[in-house]
Design a protein around this motif. Structure first.
Motif, PDB file in Angstrom:
ATOM      1  N   GLN A   2       0.841  -1.187   0.000  1.00 31.49           N
ATOM      2  CA  GLN A   2       0.000   0.000   0.000  1.00 31.49           C
ATOM      3  C   GLN A   2       0.874   1.232   0.000  1.00 31.49           C
ATOM      4  O   GLN A   2       1.986   1.217   0.546  1.00 31.49           O
ATOM      5  CB  GLN A   2      -0.937  -0.008   1.208  1.00 31.49           C
ATOM      6  CG  GLN A   2      -0.250  -0.178   2.543  1.00 31.49           C
ATOM      7  CD  GLN A   2      -1.206  -0.654   3.623  1.00 31.49           C
ATOM      8  OE1 GLN A   2      -1.907  -1.649   3.467  1.00 31.49           O
ATOM      9  NE2 GLN A   2      -1.226   0.049   4.744  1.00 31.49           N
ATOM     10  N   VAL A  27      -3.860   0.592  -2.872  1.00 31.93           N
ATOM     11  CA  VAL A  27      -3.961  -0.558  -1.966  1.00 31.93           C
ATOM     12  C   VAL A  27      -4.515  -1.760  -2.722  1.00 31.93           C
ATOM     13  O   VAL A  27      -5.158  -1.606  -3.762  1.00 31.93           O
ATOM     14  CB  VAL A  27      -4.886  -0.275  -0.761  1.00 31.93           C
ATOM     15  CG1 VAL A  27      -4.342   0.821   0.111  1.00 31.93           C
ATOM     16  CG2 VAL A  27      -6.299   0.031  -1.213  1.00 31.93           C
ATOM     17  N   PRO A  31      -9.918   0.139   1.228  1.00 27.02           N
ATOM     18  CA  PRO A  31      -9.095   1.024   2.053  1.00 27.02           C
ATOM     19  C   PRO A  31      -9.855   1.657   3.209  1.00 27.02           C
ATOM     20  O   PRO A  31     -11.044   1.948   3.112  1.00 27.02           O
ATOM     21  CB  PRO A  31      -8.676   2.101   1.063  1.00 27.02           C
ATOM     22  CG  PRO A  31      -9.855   2.220   0.143  1.00 27.02           C
ATOM     23  CD  PRO A  31     -10.428   0.831   0.030  1.00 27.02           C
TER      24      PRO A  31
END
Lengths: 116, 111
Positions: A2, A27, A31
């Motif tokens: 990430q 990510v 998220p």
């Protein structure tokens, strides 16, 4: 992995004008997104978060942020900036579910300077 | 309700020495994370403790170690200090999937 990007090192705005601080993220998964503010020689102070639901999130001190999934962005906004908003702002992301832990990945920060 | 408290606030150590930083989490929080913030940068995740075990670790060498006590407080230990370890060390506490609350930090200077 990430990651978070805050493309502007510094944002200058006149008091009373709208303030926007940009943040994009990357990510694998859904998220959790956060904004924190840091004043000189201090820790980080939580402003707001996005988990699910409305894309517009309201937080402390008149700040709000808009989640945009297609653009993977989470920009921080304030309609009318105050001199006291001058500080360092950090965007952060972590991934659900909890099994992934709740490690936060931060952007590099954006310094906001509000001039009277 | 006290928030996250860290001690000491400032510390100066000599290269090669060892240091211990302490953190008491916010009341009701059971998870403690440590971050290193170098000057002009965003915080970098060191590790996280939950139920007295290290649950996640960032990209930091084994010189960085920690501990969590039954009362959820935590320590960060750094051995064989390097000049590059000079930074603000932040402790954050949370409970389950809630947001993390940060302490004021410990400013470590290695000379």
């Amino acid at each position: 992995a990430q990651s978070v990007a805050q493309p502007e090192d510094q944002v200058n705005v006149a008091e009373g004008n709208p303030l926007t601080v940009k943040c994009t993220y990357s990510v694998s998964g859904n998220p959790y997104l956060f904004w924190y503010v840091q004043y000189p020689n201090r820790g980080l102070q939580f402003l707001l978060k996005y988990i699910t639901g409305d894309n517009l999130v309201k937080g402390s001190y008149g700040f709000e942020a808009e989640f945009n999934k297609s653009q993977t962005s989470f920009h921080l906004k304030k309609p009318s900036a105050l001199v006291s908003d001058s500080a360092l702002y950090f965007c952060a992301v972590r991934v659900l579910p909890k099994a992934a832990g709740n490690k936060l990945t931060f952007g590099g920060g954006t310094r906001v300077l509000v001039k009277p | 309700d006290a928030g996250v408290t860290q001690s000491p606030t400032h510390l100066i150590k000599t290269r090669g020495q060892q240091v211990t930083l302490r953190c008491s989490p916010k009341s009701g929080h059971d998870t403690v994370s440590w971050y290193q913030q170098a000057l002009g940068q965003g915080p970098q995740f060191i590790f996280q403790y939950y139920e007295e075990e290290e649950r996640q670790r960032g990209n930091f060498p084994d010189r960085f170690s920690g501990h969590q006590f039954p009362n959820y407080s935590s320590e960060l230990n750094v051995n064989a200090l390097l000049l590059g370890d000079s930074a603000l060390y932040l402790c954050a506490s949370s409970r389950r999937n809630t947001e993390a609350f940060f302490g004021q930090g410990t400013r470590l200077t290695v000379v």
